[in-house]
Design a protein around this motif. Structure first.
Motif, PDB file in Angstrom:
ATOM      1  N   SER A 217      21.912  30.189  36.262  1.00  0.00           N
ATOM      2  CA  SER A 217      20.863  29.261  35.818  1.00  0.00           C
ATOM      3  C   SER A 217      20.083  29.833  34.639  1.00  0.00           C
ATOM      4  O   SER A 217      19.473  29.101  33.877  1.00  0.00           O
ATOM      5  N   LYS A 218      20.089  31.172  34.494  1.00  0.00           N
ATOM      6  CA  LYS A 218      19.375  31.785  33.356  1.00  0.00           C
ATOM      7  C   LYS A 218      20.185  31.711  32.061  1.00  0.00           C
ATOM      8  O   LYS A 218      19.660  31.915  30.979  1.00  0.00           O
ATOM      9  N   MET A 219      21.492  31.495  32.206  1.00  0.00           N
ATOM     10  CA  MET A 219      22.355  31.607  31.036  1.00  0.00           C
ATOM     11  C   MET A 219      22.190  30.439  30.072  1.00  0.00           C
ATOM     12  O   MET A 219      22.520  30.563  28.898  1.00  0.00           O
ATOM     13  N   ALA A 220      21.676  29.302  30.581  1.00  0.00           N
ATOM     14  CA  ALA A 220      21.516  28.138  29.720  1.00  0.00           C
ATOM     15  C   ALA A 220      20.667  28.468  28.497  1.00  0.00           C
ATOM     16  O   ALA A 220      20.886  27.940  27.408  1.00  0.00           O
ATOM     17  N   GLU A 221      19.687  29.352  28.681  1.00  0.00           N
ATOM     18  CA  GLU A 221      18.795  29.671  27.550  1.00  0.00           C
ATOM     19  C   GLU A 221      19.139  31.006  26.892  1.00  0.00           C
ATOM     20  O   GLU A 221      18.370  31.532  26.102  1.00  0.00           O
ATOM     21  N   ALA A 222      20.306  31.562  27.238  1.00  0.00           N
ATOM     22  CA  ALA A 222      20.638  32.903  26.735  1.00  0.00           C
ATOM     23  C   ALA A 222      20.920  32.904  25.234  1.00  0.00           C
ATOM     24  O   ALA A 222      20.635  33.888  24.542  1.00  0.00           O
ATOM     25  N   GLY A 223      21.497  31.838  24.727  1.00  0.00           N
ATOM     26  CA  GLY A 223      21.736  31.780  23.282  1.00  0.00           C
ATOM     27  C   GLY A 223      22.982  32.524  22.840  1.00  0.00           C
ATOM     28  O   GLY A 223      23.096  32.877  21.669  1.00  0.00           O
ATOM     29  N   PHE A 224      23.905  32.793  23.733  1.00  0.00           N
ATOM     30  CA  PHE A 224      25.194  33.374  23.330  1.00  0.00           C
ATOM     31  C   PHE A 224      26.284  32.868  24.279  1.00  0.00           C
ATOM     32  O   PHE A 224      25.991  32.351  25.361  1.00  0.00           O
ATOM     33  N   ASN A 225      27.526  32.985  23.839  1.00  0.00           N
ATOM     34  CA  ASN A 225      28.647  32.590  24.698  1.00  0.00           C
ATOM     35  C   ASN A 225      28.844  33.644  25.769  1.00  0.00           C
ATOM     36  O   ASN A 225      28.748  34.838  25.491  1.00  0.00           O
ATOM     37  N   TRP A 226      29.142  33.195  26.953  1.00  0.00           N
ATOM     38  CA  TRP A 226      29.200  34.141  28.067  1.00  0.00           C
ATOM     39  C   TRP A 226      30.318  33.764  29.040  1.00  0.00           C
ATOM     40  O   TRP A 226      30.898  32.678  28.957  1.00  0.00           O
ATOM     41  N   GLY A 227      30.574  34.648  29.965  1.00  0.00           N
ATOM     42  CA  GLY A 227      31.572  34.379  30.982  1.00  0.00           C
ATOM     43  C   GLY A 227      31.338  35.236  32.211  1.00  0.00           C
ATOM     44  O   GLY A 227      30.510  36.159  32.189  1.00  0.00           O
ATOM     45  N   ILE A 228      32.049  34.879  33.285  1.00  0.00           N
ATOM     46  CA  ILE A 228      31.946  35.634  34.538  1.00  0.00           C
ATOM     47  C   ILE A 228      33.344  36.114  34.912  1.00  0.00           C
ATOM     48  O   ILE A 228      34.313  35.354  34.806  1.00  0.00           O
ATOM     49  N   ALA A 229      33.444  37.351  35.314  1.00  0.00           N
ATOM     50  CA  ALA A 229      34.747  37.930  35.686  1.00  0.00           C
ATOM     51  C   ALA A 229      34.579  38.754  36.958  1.00  0.00           C
ATOM     52  O   ALA A 229      33.453  39.093  37.339  1.00  0.00           O
ATOM     53  N   PRO A 230      35.686  39.109  37.602  1.00  0.00           N
ATOM     54  CA  PRO A 230      35.561  39.951  38.810  1.00  0.00           C
ATOM     55  C   PRO A 230      35.076  41.351  38.443  1.00  0.00           C
ATOM     56  O   PRO A 230      35.142  41.761  37.285  1.00  0.00           O
ATOM     57  N   LEU A 231      34.632  42.077  39.450  1.00  0.00           N
ATOM     58  CA  LEU A 231      34.299  43.491  39.238  1.00  0.00           C
ATOM     59  C   LEU A 231      35.590  44.240  38.921  1.00  0.00           C
ATOM     60  O   LEU A 231      36.651  43.877  39.424  1.00  0.00           O
ATOM     61  N   PRO A 232      35.518  45.278  38.098  1.00  0.00           N
ATOM     62  CA  PRO A 232      36.749  46.030  37.827  1.00  0.00           C
ATOM     63  C   PRO A 232      37.271  46.702  39.092  1.00  0.00           C
ATOM     64  O   PRO A 232      36.485  47.210  39.893  1.00  0.00           O
ATOM     65  N   GLY A 233      38.589  46.675  39.244  1.00  0.00           N
ATOM     66  CA  GLY A 233      39.197  47.354  40.386  1.00  0.00           C
ATOM     67  C   GLY A 233      39.299  48.842  40.122  1.00  0.00           C
ATOM     68  O   GLY A 233      38.791  49.344  39.114  1.00  0.00           O
ATOM     69  N   GLY A 234      39.949  49.542  41.023  1.00  0.00           N
ATOM     70  CA  GLY A 234      40.079  50.987  40.855  1.00  0.00           C
ATOM     71  C   GLY A 234      41.119  51.534  41.805  1.00  0.00           C
ATOM     72  O   GLY A 234      41.900  50.754  42.383  1.00  0.00           O
ATOM     73  N   PRO A 235      41.132  52.844  41.998  1.00  0.00           N
ATOM     74  CA  PRO A 235      42.115  53.436  42.920  1.00  0.00           C
ATOM     75  C   PRO A 235      42.031  52.839  44.324  1.00  0.00           C
ATOM     76  O   PRO A 235      43.008  52.856  45.061  1.00  0.00           O
ATOM     77  N   GLY A 236      40.864  52.323  44.685  1.00  0.00           N
ATOM     78  CA  GLY A 236      40.703  51.717  46.015  1.00  0.00           C
ATOM     79  C   GLY A 236      41.097  50.257  46.022  1.00  0.00           C
ATOM     80  O   GLY A 236      40.866  49.554  47.000  1.00  0.00           O
ATOM     81  N   GLY A 237      41.658  49.778  44.925  1.00  0.00           N
ATOM     82  CA  GLY A 237      42.056  48.375  44.822  1.00  0.00           C
ATOM     83  C   GLY A 237      40.875  47.508  44.433  1.00  0.00           C
ATOM     84  O   GLY A 237      39.851  48.002  43.945  1.00  0.00           O
ATOM     85  N   GLU A 238      41.046  46.217  44.647  1.00  0.00           N
ATOM     86  CA  GLU A 238      39.939  45.301  44.379  1.00  0.00           C
ATOM     87  C   GLU A 238      39.089  45.260  45.630  1.00  0.00           C
ATOM     88  O   GLU A 238      39.596  44.981  46.710  1.00  0.00           O
ATOM     89  N   SER A 239      37.816  45.559  45.499  1.00  0.00           N
ATOM     90  CA  SER A 239      37.000  45.500  46.699  1.00  0.00           C
ATOM     91  C   SER A 239      35.615  44.994  46.351  1.00  0.00           C
ATOM     92  O   SER A 239      34.675  45.734  46.134  1.00  0.00           O
ATOM     93  N   PRO A 240      35.540  43.677  46.259  1.00  0.00           N
ATOM     94  CA  PRO A 240      34.276  43.060  45.826  1.00  0.00           C
ATOM     95  C   PRO A 240      33.115  43.346  46.780  1.00  0.00           C
ATOM     96  O   PRO A 240      33.326  43.568  47.973  1.00  0.00           O
TER      97      PRO A 240
END
Lengths: 415, 307
Positions: A273-296
């Motif tokens: 909801s805050k991004m509407a006024e951010a004034g730049f293009n944006w996106g959402i992605a998963p957290l980076p994985g690692g040796p432990g795999g993906e673990s959100p």
């Protein structure tokens, strides 16, 4: 004569107003959001409750998030708790163990068409003990990477969403990308910890995602996890990013992502909801994985009713109304649901006004695979005990191994 | 004599109250708002805190258990954090009080005589005293950021690489002290100006006629005559420094590494973050004792000075 008539009419009106207000029930609900969009949605739900209970008014009281649990506690101790409250995951165990919360189970299970079994069992873990239901999660919100697309483009880099789609979004790539972003955007940073509070109130939120990516945890089964090899590797990487690469906003600096001063941050979709006024293009992605795999990592918040409230029965009914299928679907645009039916529906993926479907798919996947932030009855004491040791960690010349041992020696007695 | 006077009311009725009783009643009526306020907002809570300090009271469970002096034992003999916090409070006071008083006296000496613009300068130095403490701390927190902070950018212009002020324990304490001094020095400046203006000019003129230098006039006339004011200012400032909370809360939160965790903030942490109301009350009683001792010292020294 005229004056007498006026007096009679005025008295009658006053009596009418007094009678009406005496019959009406006012429910007070504390929330930590002040967002206009969130409050508009909540007021809409309160209004729809009037269809069945025309005499019930629900008022939402915003309490700033940093003092939320503290103010709630003092309202309870002062004998004036709200009827209903949002409750943070880290506060829930203490309130449950103090027997302050009403068992919502009977009301929810008796509510027409409620389908209590629709709530996923893992999501209910924190809020249910045996048959007693202390609360119902209204937000089961995974931590996601928010990125500034314009800064990625300027650096000529693929964004995290594209990297995740290719299966290349991991902790190593995260470090490389953050460094390149910092170099390409002078005076700005590649990454900011959650809400810029990673060195203070959100220190565990800063450390937990990388530690989980490496396969560790901050604590589990009453045992400190910071000094386990996986956690040490994760913390050392973050330390390098802050002080060697200088790609993470360092302690004592301001580098707000939402103002365009950092290229990435970690946050939940309620912040969209805050991004509407951010004034730049944006996106959402998963957290980076690692040796432990993906673990959100999932942050959770629940709705509770206080047992000492005068209107607890009707308050419980409002909670049932607020968390029925229809309203959970409405809230899902900001607060990801714990209801399986809503989570699996197309509307959750494609119906979000702020977040496009290709990004919402990752949110849904993160809810399905994620684990909640570890909770503890003594969460405030744990944070306070950790704080000076974590301060010692966040120095350029810190002995990281020693600082990590200090964290564990401080919190182990409390665990 | 007055005891025997009876007041005659309108209509010839005699009042049953004596004049003295009436006067006493009126006097109590006049002071009652203050007395009631004192009892409700000061004495009552003070007695309550004294009782709570002997209990183990968890705010959430609402269970208070009488534990006698166990909390005092814990604070004074067992808990190393307590003495660390007291040490920080003493360091804060030792840093703040001399700096504040020296600066206040210097400003007062410069601004006690009338000259063009004197009111403007007095206002400038007094303005921070009436500025919101939280707003003041927030602004300074921004200015004292690491590399990007205003202070460090100014220092960089003259080739100095400033520290990360609020993230290094010693610098954080220094930063908090200095910003507090700048905020509060105006109050002591006004007290010193009042004291300076109360010194008769004749003494200085007489000394000057005798050939005394400005330094001699200050050290042999002004400074000794300022002693009572200096004493009061010193005690008030010391008490104030032990009670500092808002600055710490906003600027450092007691960190880094508990380097600025002072007594008032520690009480807040115990009571309002951990909900250990009993232990927090014990700490509050200890702080009350410290402040009480300082106040008694002030009273004793003033009496001695008056003799």
């Amino acid at each position: 004569m005229r004056a007498a008539l006026t007096g009679i009419v005025a008295s009658a009106l006053t009596l009418l107003m007094t009678t009406t207000s005496a019959l009406a029930t006012d429910l007070r609900m504390t929330v930590w959001t002040g967002s206009e969009a969130h409050l508009k949605m909540l007021n809409g739900i309160a209004e729809s409750f009037k269809a069945r209970h025309p005499d019930v008014n629900v008022k939402f009281e915003t309490v700033p998030v940093n003092d939320y649990t503290q103010k709630l506690t003092f309202q309870v101790a002062g004998g004036n708790p709200p009827d209903i409250a949002w409750m943070m995951e880290d506060a829930a165990p203490a309130f449950e163990n103090a027997n302050l919360l009403m068992d919502l189970g009977p009301t929810l299970k008796a509510a027409e068409g409620y389908d209590f079994a629709d709530f996923s069992q893992p999501a209910m873990g924190l809020w249910q003990k045996g048959e007693t239901v202390y609360g119902i999660p209204f937000s089961t919100s995974p931590f996601m990477i928010y990125y500034n697309k314009d800064m990625f483009d300027k650096a000529g880099l693929e964004d995290p969403l594209a990297l995740a789609a290719k299966g290349e979004w991991n902790m190593t790539k995260f470090q490389q990308v953050a460094k390149k972003l910092t170099e390409a955007n002078p005076g700005k940073w590649g990454f900011e910890f959650k809400d810029g509070e990673g060195y203070a109130s959100r220190m565990t939120h800063a450390l937990l995602p990388p530690i989980r990516a490496y396969g560790g945890d901050i604590w589990s089964n009453e045992e400190c996890g910071f000094d386990k090899p996986e956690a040490v590797a994760a913390i050392k990487q973050l330390h390098d990013m802050v002080f060697k690469d200088k790609s993470i906003v360092p302690p004592g600096e301001q580098g707000d992502y939402f103002s365009g001063n950092s290229a990435m941050t970690v946050n939940q979709i309620s912040r969209a909801s805050k991004m509407a006024e951010a004034g730049f293009n944006w996106g959402i992605a998963p957290l980076p994985g690692g040796p432990g795999g993906e673990s959100p990592v999932i942050g959770q918040a629940g709705l509770v009713v206080f047992d000492q409230g005068k209107n607890k029965e009707i308050a419980a009914e409002f909670v049932a109304h607020m968390t029925n299928k229809e309203n959970v679907a409405t809230m899902a645009q900001f607060f990801p649901p714990a209801r399986k039916s809503v989570l699996e529906a197309d509307a959750f993926i494609s119906g979000n006004k702020l977040v496009p479907p290709e990004m919402m798919k990752n949110v849904a996947a993160a809810i399905a695979n994620g684990r909640v932030h570890p909770a503890h009855e003594k969460a405030p004491q744990l944070l306070a005990a950790m704080a000076p040791r974590v301060d010692a960690l966040w120095k350029a010349d810190a002995d990281v191994d020693q600082a990590i041992k200090g964290i564990c020696s401080a919190i182990q007695p409390l665990l | 004599m007055t005891d025997s006077i009876h007041i005659t009311r309108r209509g010839g009725q005699k009042s049953r109250l004596t004049l003295k009783a009436r006067e006493m009643m009126e006097a109590w009526l006049f002071v009652s708002p203050t007395v009631i306020g004192f009892i409700i907002f000061f004495l009552g809570p003070l007695l309550a805190v004294a009782y709570y300090s002997l209990t183990e009271w968890n705010l959430l469970t609402q269970q208070a258990t009488f534990v006698g002096l166990a909390n005092f034992e814990n604070a004074l003999l067992e808990n190393p954090d307590f003495w660390h916090v007291v040490r920080n409070s003493v360091i804060f006071a030792l840093g703040l009080v001399p700096l504040n008083m020296a600066l206040a006296l210097t400003l007062a000496l410069a601004l006690s005589r009338p000259f063009r613009g004197v009111v403007f300068f007095r206002t400038v130095f007094f303005a921070p005293v009436v500025t919101s403490a939280i707003a003041w701390a927030i602004v300074w927190k921004f200015m004292l950021q690491g590399e990007g902070g205003f202070i460090n950018q100014v220092l960089a212009l003259v080739g100095i690489s400033g520290p990360n002020w609020l993230r290094e324990p010693n610098w954080a304490m220094a930063a908090v002290i200095i910003t507090r001094v700048i905020k509060m020095v105006g109050l002591n400046m006004i007290l010193y100006i009042a004291a300076l203006q109360a010194i008769p000019r004749d003494y200085e003129e007489a000394a000057r006629l005798e050939g005394a230098s400005r330094r001699q006039i200050f050290s042999m006339i002004t400074w000794p005559l300022l002693a009572p004011a200096t004493l009061v200012i010193m005690v008030i400032t010391t008490i104030g420094s032990f009670k500092v909370f808002d600055h710490i809360y906003q600027m450092t939160g007691g960190g880094p590494e508990n380097g600025t965790l002072v007594l008032a903030f520690y009480i807040y942490q115990q009571g309002f973050k951990f909900f250990n109301v009993g232990y927090a009350s014990t700490l509050a009683m200890i702080m009350f004792a410290i402040v009480m001792v300082l106040t008694l010292v002030q009273v004793a020294l003033r009496r001695k000075g008056m003799e």
